[in-house]
Motif scaffolding. Structure first.
Motif, mmCIF file in Angstrom:
data_model
loop_
_atom_site.group_PDB
_atom_site.id
_atom_site.type_symbol
_atom_site.label_atom_id
_atom_site.label_comp_id
_atom_site.label_asym_id
_atom_site.label_seq_id
_atom_site.Cartn_x
_atom_site.Cartn_y
_atom_site.Cartn_z
ATOM 1 N N PHE A 118 0.816 -0.973 0.085
ATOM 2 C CA PHE A 118 0.041 0.016 0.015
ATOM 3 C C PHE A 118 0.907 1.382 0.190
ATOM 4 C CE2 PHE A 118 0.627 -1.460 4.438
ATOM 5 C CZ PHE A 118 0.775 -0.295 4.849
ATOM 6 N N THR A 119 0.243 2.187 -0.238
ATOM 7 C CA THR A 119 1.059 3.427 -0.364
ATOM 8 C C THR A 119 0.441 4.496 1.030
ATOM 9 O OG1 THR A 119 -0.557 4.678 -1.706
ATOM 10 C CG2 THR A 119 1.178 3.449 -2.902
ATOM 11 N N ARG A 120 1.443 5.497 1.102
ATOM 12 C CA ARG A 120 0.786 6.463 2.016
ATOM 13 C C ARG A 120 -0.497 7.116 1.648
ATOM 14 N NH1 ARG A 120 4.484 10.035 4.974
ATOM 15 N NH2 ARG A 120 3.278 11.720 6.003
ATOM 16 N N ASP A 121 -1.228 7.101 0.667
ATOM 17 C CA ASP A 121 -2.354 7.690 0.329
ATOM 18 C C ASP A 121 -3.364 6.642 0.831
ATOM 19 O OD1 ASP A 121 -1.532 9.701 -1.059
ATOM 20 O OD2 ASP A 121 -1.685 9.054 -3.017
ATOM 21 N N ASP A 122 -3.101 5.353 1.212
ATOM 22 C CA ASP A 122 -4.354 4.473 1.806
ATOM 23 C C ASP A 122 -4.014 4.544 3.132
ATOM 24 O OD1 ASP A 122 -4.476 3.464 -0.944
ATOM 25 O OD2 ASP A 122 -2.740 2.115 -0.554
ATOM 26 N N VAL A 123 -3.177 5.080 3.692
ATOM 27 C CA VAL A 123 -3.158 5.062 5.294
ATOM 28 C C VAL A 123 -4.164 6.257 5.829
ATOM 29 C CG1 VAL A 123 -1.682 6.020 7.334
ATOM 30 C CG2 VAL A 123 -0.836 4.747 5.317
ATOM 31 N N SER A 124 -4.833 5.755 6.938
ATOM 32 C CA SER A 124 -6.221 6.582 7.415
ATOM 33 C C SER A 124 -5.597 6.466 9.088
ATOM 34 C CB SER A 124 -7.332 5.623 7.366
ATOM 35 O OG SER A 124 -7.453 4.348 7.741
ATOM 36 N N ASP A 125 -4.807 5.810 9.592
ATOM 37 C CA ASP A 125 -4.681 5.856 11.229
ATOM 38 C C ASP A 125 -3.297 5.241 11.292
ATOM 39 O OD1 ASP A 125 -4.862 6.638 13.583
ATOM 40 O OD2 ASP A 125 -6.827 5.475 14.230
ATOM 41 N N TRP A 126 -2.737 5.586 12.476
ATOM 42 C CA TRP A 126 -1.562 4.725 12.925
ATOM 43 C C TRP A 126 -1.751 4.640 14.661
ATOM 44 C CZ3 TRP A 126 0.533 7.213 17.144
ATOM 45 C CH2 TRP A 126 0.542 8.739 16.903
ATOM 46 N N GLY A 127 -1.100 3.661 15.219
ATOM 47 C CA GLY A 127 -1.001 3.408 16.390
ATOM 48 C C GLY A 127 0.185 2.705 17.032
ATOM 49 N N TYR A 128 0.344 2.387 18.191
ATOM 50 C CA TYR A 128 1.345 1.587 19.100
ATOM 51 C C TYR A 128 1.117 1.552 20.508
ATOM 52 C CZ TYR A 128 3.952 5.789 20.377
ATOM 53 O OH TYR A 128 4.273 7.119 21.072
ATOM 54 N N ARG A 129 1.804 0.568 21.070
ATOM 55 C CA ARG A 129 1.621 0.661 22.590
ATOM 56 C C ARG A 129 2.798 1.259 23.144
ATOM 57 N NH1 ARG A 129 -0.137 -5.212 24.307
ATOM 58 N NH2 ARG A 129 1.803 -5.508 23.520
ATOM 59 N N ARG A 130 2.488 1.962 24.410
ATOM 60 C CA ARG A 130 3.743 2.294 25.035
ATOM 61 C C ARG A 130 3.414 2.087 26.689
ATOM 62 N NH1 ARG A 130 4.235 8.148 24.108
ATOM 63 N NH2 ARG A 130 2.377 8.297 25.231
ATOM 64 N N ASP A 131 4.091 1.218 27.095
ATOM 65 C CA ASP A 131 3.933 1.175 28.473
ATOM 66 C C ASP A 131 2.600 0.265 28.718
ATOM 67 O OD1 ASP A 131 6.452 1.715 29.128
ATOM 68 O OD2 ASP A 131 5.937 3.699 29.667
ATOM 69 N N GLY A 132 2.204 -0.394 27.605
ATOM 70 C CA GLY A 132 0.694 -1.419 27.611
ATOM 71 C C GLY A 132 -0.309 -0.410 27.443
ATOM 72 N N ARG A 133 -0.150 0.873 26.884
ATOM 73 C CA ARG A 133 -1.297 1.440 26.792
ATOM 74 C C ARG A 133 -1.202 2.008 25.193
ATOM 75 N NH1 ARG A 133 -4.832 0.843 30.187
ATOM 76 N NH2 ARG A 133 -5.941 2.547 29.325
ATOM 77 N N GLN A 134 -2.570 2.333 24.774
ATOM 78 C CA GLN A 134 -2.411 2.871 23.179
ATOM 79 C C GLN A 134 -2.236 4.157 22.912
ATOM 80 O OE1 GLN A 134 -3.336 0.763 20.634
ATOM 81 N NE2 GLN A 134 -3.284 -0.992 21.558
ATOM 82 N N VAL A 135 -1.375 4.459 21.963
ATOM 83 C CA VAL A 135 -1.027 5.801 21.545
ATOM 84 C C VAL A 135 -1.619 5.777 20.027
ATOM 85 C CG1 VAL A 135 0.859 7.474 21.250
ATOM 86 C CG2 VAL A 135 0.942 5.807 22.946
ATOM 87 N N GLY A 136 -2.105 6.890 19.840
ATOM 88 C CA GLY A 136 -2.490 7.009 18.379
ATOM 89 C C GLY A 136 -3.813 6.298 18.165
ATOM 90 N N SER A 137 -4.179 5.626 17.272
ATOM 91 C CA SER A 137 -5.475 4.999 17.012
ATOM 92 C C SER A 137 -6.725 6.007 17.139
ATOM 93 C CB SER A 137 -5.670 3.683 17.862
ATOM 94 O OG SER A 137 -4.778 2.807 17.745
#
Length: 163
Positions: A118-137
């Motif tokens: 996929f390309t950057r144009d297909d991206v609609s969100d991002w996320g990751y976990r920091r110390d067990g908690r969601q960031v982003g999303s």
């Protein structure tokens, strides 16, 4: 109860018009239908895209205590679209490649576990976990507003969302 929700969502998807889009909360969790022009989802997507470069830089050199870096991408199948989490992902010369982490509900041209490009144009969100908690999303927080309080609380607790 999860089976009943999935069955109901599958029926809604089957009956939904082609202009509707489906969004997955997190890998293995429920799908929620949104109109393509939903204003809250548009704001969440814009917020994610505005900070995408910072996220990608962080994903390339993850700090201690972080994991599960993911991108949400839109997949089109004719007039139907669905957004999926891709975990893990990596950059390529022309965009990205990664593994589809959600079971398709509306589109039929991809499958769970498939390696997709996929390309950057297909991206609609991002996320990751920091110390067990969601960031982003950011889109997930909008989706919680469309679920029952019980469902949203369960998913928040299960996955570590603070929204």
């Amino acid at each position: 109860m999860k089976l009943a929700v999935r069955t109901m969502m599958s029926l809604m998807l089957a009956l939904a018009p082609g202009l509707a889009g489906a969004q997955a909360t997190d890998p293995g969790d429920k799908t929620v239908i949104f109109a393509k022009d939903d204003p809250e989802m548009a704001v969440a997507t814009a917020k994610a895209l505005a900070s995408l470069d910072e996220f990608l830089a962080l994903a390339e050199a993850p700090p201690s205590g972080t994991d599960r870096f993911k991108l949400k991408v839109e997949v089109l199948d004719g007039n139907v679209s669905e957004h999926f989490w891709v975990i893990p992902f990596r950059r390529t010369e022309t965009g990205f490649v990664g593994i589809l982490a959600n079971q398709p509900e509306a589109v039929r041209n991809v499958v769970l576990g498939q390696n997709i490009e996929f390309t950057r144009d297909d991206v609609s969100d991002w996320g990751y976990r920091r110390d067990g908690r969601q960031v982003g999303s950011f889109t997930v927080c909008v989706m919680f507003k469309r679920m029952s309080q019980e469902e949203a609380d369960y998913l928040r607790d299960k996955s570590g969302y603070d929204c």
